[in-house]
Design an enzyme around this catalytic site. Sequence first.
Site, PDB file in Angstrom:
ATOM      1  N   THR A  63       0.829  -1.206   0.000  1.00  0.00           N
ATOM      2  CA  THR A  63       0.000   0.000   0.000  1.00  0.00           C
ATOM      3  C   THR A  63       0.864   1.258   0.000  1.00  0.00           C
ATOM      4  OG1 THR A  63      -1.682  -1.188   1.257  1.00  0.00           O
ATOM      5  CG2 THR A  63      -1.844   1.205   1.225  1.00  0.00           C
TER       6      THR A  63
ATOM      7  N   TYR B 228     -12.800  -3.666  -2.034  1.00  0.00           N
ATOM      8  CA  TYR B 228     -14.005  -3.207  -2.726  1.00  0.00           C
ATOM      9  C   TYR B 228     -15.079  -4.283  -2.851  1.00  0.00           C
ATOM     10  CZ  TYR B 228     -17.057  -0.797  -6.011  1.00  0.00           C
ATOM     11  OH  TYR B 228     -18.143  -0.218  -6.601  1.00  0.00           O
TER      12      TYR B 228
ATOM     13  N   TYR C 174      -2.712  -9.982   4.875  1.00  0.00           N
ATOM     14  CA  TYR C 174      -2.697  -8.556   5.223  1.00  0.00           C
ATOM     15  C   TYR C 174      -4.133  -8.101   5.418  1.00  0.00           C
ATOM     16  CZ  TYR C 174      -1.745  -3.498   4.517  1.00  0.00           C
ATOM     17  OH  TYR C 174      -1.659  -2.130   4.638  1.00  0.00           O
TER      18      TYR C 174
ATOM     19  N   ARG D 188      -9.013   0.326   4.691  1.00  0.00           N
ATOM     20  CA  ARG D 188      -8.756   0.575   3.267  1.00  0.00           C
ATOM     21  C   ARG D 188      -9.541  -0.351   2.345  1.00  0.00           C
ATOM     22  NH1 ARG D 188      -4.479   3.644   1.203  1.00  0.00           N
ATOM     23  NH2 ARG D 188      -3.118   4.599   2.754  1.00  0.00           N
TER      24      ARG D 188
ATOM     25  N   LYS E 192      -0.205  -9.678   8.703  1.00  0.00           N
ATOM     26  CA  LYS E 192      -0.009  -8.268   9.043  1.00  0.00           C
ATOM     27  C   LYS E 192      -1.375  -7.739   9.464  1.00  0.00           C
ATOM     28  CE  LYS E 192       1.095  -3.726   7.073  1.00  0.00           C
ATOM     29  NZ  LYS E 192       1.425  -2.978   5.833  1.00  0.00           N
TER      30      LYS E 192
ATOM     31  N   ILE F  17       5.343  -4.198  10.209  1.00  0.00           N
ATOM     32  CA  ILE F  17       5.594  -3.709   8.845  1.00  0.00           C
ATOM     33  C   ILE F  17       5.246  -2.233   8.891  1.00  0.00           C
ATOM     34  CG2 ILE F  17       4.944  -3.850   6.426  1.00  0.00           C
ATOM     35  CD1 ILE F  17       4.488  -6.844   6.819  1.00  0.00           C
TER      36      ILE F  17
END
Length: 296
Positions: free
Chosen positions: A44, A107, A133, A138, A161, A203
């Site tokens: 990202t 999405y 992740y 997001r 993560k 991270i």
Amino acid sequence: MFTGSIVALITPMDLKGELCRSSLKKIIDYHVHNKTKAIVSVGTTGESATLNQKEHVNIVMMTLEIADKRIPIIAGTGANATTEAISLTKKFEKSGIAGCLTVTPYYNRPTQEGLYQHFKAISENTELPQILYNVPSRTGCDLLPQTIARLSHLKNIIGIKEATGDLSRINKIKILVKNDFLLISGDDITALDFMQLGGHGVISVTANIAAHEMTQMCSFALKKDFVQARKINQKLMLLHEALFIEPNPMPVKWVSKKIGLIKHDTLRLPMTPIINSTCLKLEKALTYANLSLSKI
């Protein structure tokens, strides 16, 4: 290689918005010098959302080439279509990368069964180690502990993560997964607390511009010296917070240019330069942290 301070690396660009190789070399050398444990390339923070697949692959491969085995490289390989994520992952087979960081499909808002089947399909199509992740803020979907537990038993899914910032998640996941399953924070603000509760590292966005400090902080935390770790983290806290006043990676690119790590803080639309008030807050945070670019 998957514990301690791992940097979510920015993608430096020239004024035309193309990859700047000289800046990429400088930031990789910076992380080697400061003993960052690994680099996540084109996640990202690396602006994966504004790169096409050819550019994405080229940047990862160039990062791998410049690193020249001095530091492990983890490739961001997530996509909202399972077939695309598999295709991207396959491009790095036998390339020399250490593993993949695969974000939940954004999405689409899949169910937990959809998430399980997505990651299972990727796992079945690669030998590369996979780090899940989870970043609901997001992506619009949340990988729940029970689904993480199911996935943890697949052959090459080695960790997650967790970027929810919800510290109650750690124990919920720990009691369900295998003992060697890696729990990695994806939230700089809560990363130290995450490690104190049993996490294995972070991270980090902050590590882009405070590599030495993040390496030290994680090293102390992994040795369970939380007094020393917290002293470092307290100096960085204003920076942790300021780097997310505006959407990542807009602030961290501005700081990277200011301290001389990259030539330009170019972003691709729809990302735009940060506003003046954010610049002032970042400058204050840098002063408070007493940060300067380490000699390379």
